[in-house]
Design an enzyme around this catalytic site. Structure first.
Site, PDB file in Angstrom:
ATOM      1  N   ASN A  65      67.003 139.194 138.041  1.00  0.00           N
ATOM      2  CA  ASN A  65      66.766 138.040 138.792  1.00  0.00           C
ATOM      3  C   ASN A  65      67.809 137.441 139.548  1.00  0.00           C
ATOM      4  O   ASN A  65      68.995 136.835 139.122  1.00  0.00           O
ATOM      5  CB  ASN A  65      66.482 136.929 137.805  1.00  0.00           C
ATOM      6  CG  ASN A  65      65.842 135.739 138.404  1.00  0.00           C
ATOM      7  OD1 ASN A  65      65.904 135.450 139.896  1.00  0.00           O
ATOM      8  ND2 ASN A  65      65.222 134.642 137.870  1.00  0.00           N
ATOM      9  N   ARG A 111      62.442 140.031 139.842  1.00  0.00           N
ATOM     10  CA  ARG A 111      61.748 139.251 140.151  1.00  0.00           C
ATOM     11  C   ARG A 111      61.991 138.765 141.927  1.00  0.00           C
ATOM     12  O   ARG A 111      62.896 138.807 142.247  1.00  0.00           O
ATOM     13  CB  ARG A 111      61.909 137.780 139.454  1.00  0.00           C
ATOM     14  CG  ARG A 111      61.257 136.583 139.873  1.00  0.00           C
ATOM     15  CD  ARG A 111      61.995 135.209 139.471  1.00  0.00           C
ATOM     16  NE  ARG A 111      61.163 134.129 139.855  1.00  0.00           N
ATOM     17  CZ  ARG A 111      61.687 132.941 139.914  1.00  0.00           C
ATOM     18  NH1 ARG A 111      62.886 132.660 139.820  1.00  0.00           N
ATOM     19  NH2 ARG A 111      60.743 131.844 140.221  1.00  0.00           N
ATOM     20  N   HIS A 147      55.581 130.141 140.980  1.00  0.00           N
ATOM     21  CA  HIS A 147      55.663 130.563 139.559  1.00  0.00           C
ATOM     22  C   HIS A 147      54.713 131.085 138.633  1.00  0.00           C
ATOM     23  O   HIS A 147      54.588 130.982 137.567  1.00  0.00           O
ATOM     24  CB  HIS A 147      55.711 128.883 138.941  1.00  0.00           C
ATOM     25  CG  HIS A 147      56.643 127.936 139.403  1.00  0.00           C
ATOM     26  ND1 HIS A 147      56.400 126.843 139.639  1.00  0.00           N
ATOM     27  CD2 HIS A 147      58.098 127.993 139.540  1.00  0.00           C
ATOM     28  CE1 HIS A 147      57.712 125.949 140.165  1.00  0.00           C
ATOM     29  NE2 HIS A 147      58.479 127.119 139.856  1.00  0.00           N
ATOM     30  N   HIS A 184      53.998 123.935 135.121  1.00  0.00           N
ATOM     31  CA  HIS A 184      55.450 124.553 135.155  1.00  0.00           C
ATOM     32  C   HIS A 184      56.299 123.518 135.555  1.00  0.00           C
ATOM     33  O   HIS A 184      56.428 123.266 136.880  1.00  0.00           O
ATOM     34  CB  HIS A 184      55.474 125.968 135.864  1.00  0.00           C
ATOM     35  CG  HIS A 184      56.769 126.237 136.085  1.00  0.00           C
ATOM     36  ND1 HIS A 184      57.180 127.749 135.303  1.00  0.00           N
ATOM     37  CD2 HIS A 184      58.220 126.007 136.553  1.00  0.00           C
ATOM     38  CE1 HIS A 184      58.501 127.722 135.386  1.00  0.00           C
ATOM     39  NE2 HIS A 184      58.784 126.845 136.330  1.00  0.00           N
ATOM     40  N   GLY A 235      62.209 122.862 140.071  1.00  0.00           N
ATOM     41  CA  GLY A 235      61.113 123.047 140.911  1.00  0.00           C
ATOM     42  C   GLY A 235      59.866 123.074 139.955  1.00  0.00           C
ATOM     43  O   GLY A 235      59.683 123.398 138.850  1.00  0.00           O
ATOM     44  N   ARG A 285      62.925 118.251 145.827  1.00  0.00           N
ATOM     45  CA  ARG A 285      61.886 118.335 146.845  1.00  0.00           C
ATOM     46  C   ARG A 285      60.931 117.278 146.990  1.00  0.00           C
ATOM     47  O   ARG A 285      60.606 116.749 145.782  1.00  0.00           O
ATOM     48  CB  ARG A 285      61.132 119.737 146.774  1.00  0.00           C
ATOM     49  CG  ARG A 285      61.941 120.787 146.682  1.00  0.00           C
ATOM     50  CD  ARG A 285      61.453 122.142 146.325  1.00  0.00           C
ATOM     51  NE  ARG A 285      62.336 123.038 146.061  1.00  0.00           N
ATOM     52  CZ  ARG A 285      62.120 124.244 145.230  1.00  0.00           C
ATOM     53  NH1 ARG A 285      60.508 124.013 144.806  1.00  0.00           N
ATOM     54  NH2 ARG A 285      62.682 124.833 144.521  1.00  0.00           N
ATOM     55  N   ASP A 309      68.102 115.118 137.611  1.00  0.00           N
ATOM     56  CA  ASP A 309      68.203 115.670 136.545  1.00  0.00           C
ATOM     57  C   ASP A 309      67.388 114.580 135.419  1.00  0.00           C
ATOM     58  O   ASP A 309      68.067 113.573 135.345  1.00  0.00           O
ATOM     59  CB  ASP A 309      69.558 115.795 135.996  1.00  0.00           C
ATOM     60  CG  ASP A 309      69.744 116.426 134.452  1.00  0.00           C
ATOM     61  OD1 ASP A 309      68.802 116.358 133.674  1.00  0.00           O
ATOM     62  OD2 ASP A 309      70.504 117.370 134.143  1.00  0.00           O
ATOM     63  N   ARG A 341      66.931 114.367 132.235  1.00  0.00           N
ATOM     64  CA  ARG A 341      67.844 113.756 131.290  1.00  0.00           C
ATOM     65  C   ARG A 341      68.615 112.639 131.619  1.00  0.00           C
ATOM     66  O   ARG A 341      68.682 111.873 130.961  1.00  0.00           O
ATOM     67  CB  ARG A 341      68.585 114.966 130.682  1.00  0.00           C
ATOM     68  CG  ARG A 341      67.638 116.129 130.199  1.00  0.00           C
ATOM     69  CD  ARG A 341      68.559 117.605 129.825  1.00  0.00           C
ATOM     70  NE  ARG A 341      69.225 117.942 131.195  1.00  0.00           N
ATOM     71  CZ  ARG A 341      70.036 118.898 131.213  1.00  0.00           C
ATOM     72  NH1 ARG A 341      70.376 119.537 130.041  1.00  0.00           N
ATOM     73  NH2 ARG A 341      70.572 119.560 132.158  1.00  0.00           N
ATOM     74  N   GLY A 361      62.016 123.651 131.901  1.00  0.00           N
ATOM     75  CA  GLY A 361      62.938 122.863 131.433  1.00  0.00           C
ATOM     76  C   GLY A 361      62.150 121.500 131.018  1.00  0.00           C
ATOM     77  O   GLY A 361      62.591 121.023 129.946  1.00  0.00           O
ATOM     78  N   GLY A 373      59.044 120.622 131.043  1.00  0.00           N
ATOM     79  CA  GLY A 373      57.746 120.728 130.288  1.00  0.00           C
ATOM     80  C   GLY A 373      58.008 121.010 128.984  1.00  0.00           C
ATOM     81  O   GLY A 373      57.329 120.547 127.958  1.00  0.00           O
ATOM     82  N   GLU A 374      59.059 121.816 128.682  1.00  0.00           N
ATOM     83  CA  GLU A 374      59.369 122.272 127.267  1.00  0.00           C
ATOM     84  C   GLU A 374      60.287 121.209 126.485  1.00  0.00           C
ATOM     85  O   GLU A 374      60.280 120.850 125.272  1.00  0.00           O
ATOM     86  CB  GLU A 374      60.191 123.418 127.243  1.00  0.00           C
ATOM     87  CG  GLU A 374      59.315 124.614 127.691  1.00  0.00           C
ATOM     88  CD  GLU A 374      60.199 125.947 128.240  1.00  0.00           C
ATOM     89  OE1 GLU A 374      61.217 125.906 127.484  1.00  0.00           O
ATOM     90  OE2 GLU A 374      59.849 126.747 128.926  1.00  0.00           O
ATOM     91  N   GLU A 409      59.671 134.583 131.494  1.00  0.00           N
ATOM     92  CA  GLU A 409      59.390 135.591 132.650  1.00  0.00           C
ATOM     93  C   GLU A 409      59.708 136.935 132.733  1.00  0.00           C
ATOM     94  O   GLU A 409      59.228 137.704 133.237  1.00  0.00           O
ATOM     95  CB  GLU A 409      59.914 134.798 133.925  1.00  0.00           C
ATOM     96  CG  GLU A 409      59.253 133.212 134.384  1.00  0.00           C
ATOM     97  CD  GLU A 409      59.934 132.361 135.296  1.00  0.00           C
ATOM     98  OE1 GLU A 409      59.368 132.193 136.257  1.00  0.00           O
ATOM     99  OE2 GLU A 409      61.174 131.952 134.922  1.00  0.00           O
TER     100      GLU A 409
END
Length: 409
Positions: free
Chosen positions: A7, A92, A181, A209, A213, A242, A284, A286, A332, A334-335, A386
């Protein structure tokens, strides 16, 4: 048989090595080359024999790939003896437009497609191509395979991928929804079906996802029918920096009122908007959650807008598919963010979604299902992989070549 997955970013090369002796790829080593082209570059590697870390001055991707080979073949901690052990290298690639609908062996035509769509993915495709060309020099004996993020979305119907601008621009420039994605969606949708014990071809899945991004995809009976990102990764959800969806006239008025050029507006929407622009603090999640807990309303505002946009797309895709069987969170945010998942799912009870707040705090402990037992719609958190998908697709191409070489025996 061994397969290497690459990647390649603008200043990084991430890599994973898989052994496929049993027919299924098994990760045996991984690493990263960072800060390529800077004064000091870093190489980090972890394999079955141990870890390697060092600094170096690496001027370009070709030198970076040579360092990948160096750590992989390290006499004490490496995972291969010589480059000829690697049968295939999977790459990728972000954007292939509508010209690539699956994994493909890299040749001159494929390289030209990657180059062509660099104008639509300028932060990704040029770097992907640099990685491919560097890897072909370092691993000349291997079969090089490109796996495209856009390929998963090739099944989107015309009514979903066309924009309502003069049709001649679609014919002339290929202006259409492409989606991204896709490699991640391939993995998590397949994994969701496995967890639920149902064939993917019988499920309607909305996959989210959510990382720096972010996008959402509607996957109906194993085929993508719509996705939030468009011709470029700028459309759709609010993201780290974005803007996602905006009124197109905003660009015109920013140019008129602020005296910005087209390039400056494009940079603003890609690099200074999203969570960063809304909060004025950080991109971020977090950091924003901690700030919100401290009473910073700007951070809370950004998170609420982010969650609202995801919720809005979920509702739209329920309508598109005529219902939904599962909602999947990955990447990141989502999990790893129970709070963001809760914000997104709040208010969807009428659609048959019931979140179990205890499971939401520790998805792994509960088999990655965070909805309650009586929830009509199952909600899952699935860590994406991925690289494994790329390894699998590369292995298929290697085996196909071997089969042809043997005359089909």
């Amino acid at each position: 048989m061994k397969v290497l997955v690459i990647n390649s970013g603008s200043s990084t090369i991430k890599f994973k090595l898989y052994s496929a002796e049993g027919g299924e790829p098994r990760e045996i080593a991984s690493g990263i080359v960072e800060r390529i082209g800077e004064e000091v570059s870093y190489v980090r590697y972890k394999g079955q024999g141990g870890e390697i870390q060092y600094e170096a001055k690496i001027k370009d991707h070709e030198e970076g790939m040579a360092h990948v080979l160096k750590v992989l073949t390290d006499p004490e901690k490496g995972s291969i003896r010589e480059p000829g052990e690697i049968a295939g290298v999977g790459h990728r690639v972000v954007h292939g437009g509508s010209e690539v609908t699956g994994a493909v062996v890299v040749d001159e035509r494929v390289e030209s497609v990657i180059e062509k769509y660099s104008r639509m993915a300028p932060l990704h495709n040029p770097a992907n191509l640099l990685g491919i060309r560097a890897a072909k020099k370092v691993f000349p004996q291997a079969l090089h395979v490109a796996v495209f993020d856009t390929a998963f979305h090739a099944t989107i119907p015309e009514e979903a991928y066309l924009y309502a601008i003069p049709y001649e621009y679609y014919l002339k420039y290929g202006i259409r929804r492409c989606g991204f994605h896709g490699i991640s969606y391939t993995y998590v949708c397949r994994k969701a079906a496995e967890i639920l014990g149902r064939p993917l071809e019988q499920l309607r899945i909305i996959a989210c996802h959510l990382g720096s991004g972010a996008s959402v995809a509607a996957v109906k009976y194993g085929r993508c029918v719509d996705t939030s990102m468009g011709m470029t990764p700028l459309e759709g959800l609010v993201m780290g920096t974005r803007s996602g969806d905006i009124d197109p006239a905003i660009s015109y008025f920013l140019m008129k009122w602020e005296g910005l050029s087209a390039d400056e507006v494009y940079e603003l929407l890609n690099e200074r908007s999203g969570l960063l622009g809304l909060s004025g603090i950080s991109n971020d999640v977090r950091v924003l959650i901690e700030e919100w807990k401290r009473g910073n309303e700007a951070a809370g505002r950004a998170l609420r807008v982010f969650a609202y946009r995801v919720k809005k797309y979920i509702g739209a895709y329920v309508a598109v598919m005529g219902g939904v069987d599962a909602i999947v969170f990955t990447a990141g945010i989502g999990e790893r963010s129970p709070l963001v998942r809760k914000l997104i799912l709040s208010g969807l009870e009428e659609l048959g979604v019931k979140l179990d707040e205890v499971r939401n705090e520790d998805p792994a402990r509960y088999g990655w299902v965070i909805s309650s037992d009586d929830s009509k719609v199952k909600v899952l958190v699935i860590p994406t992989d991925e690289e494994r998908v790329i390894a699998e697709e590369t292995l298929k191409k290697v085996l196909e070549r071997a089969h042809r070489s043997s005359g089909g025996r």
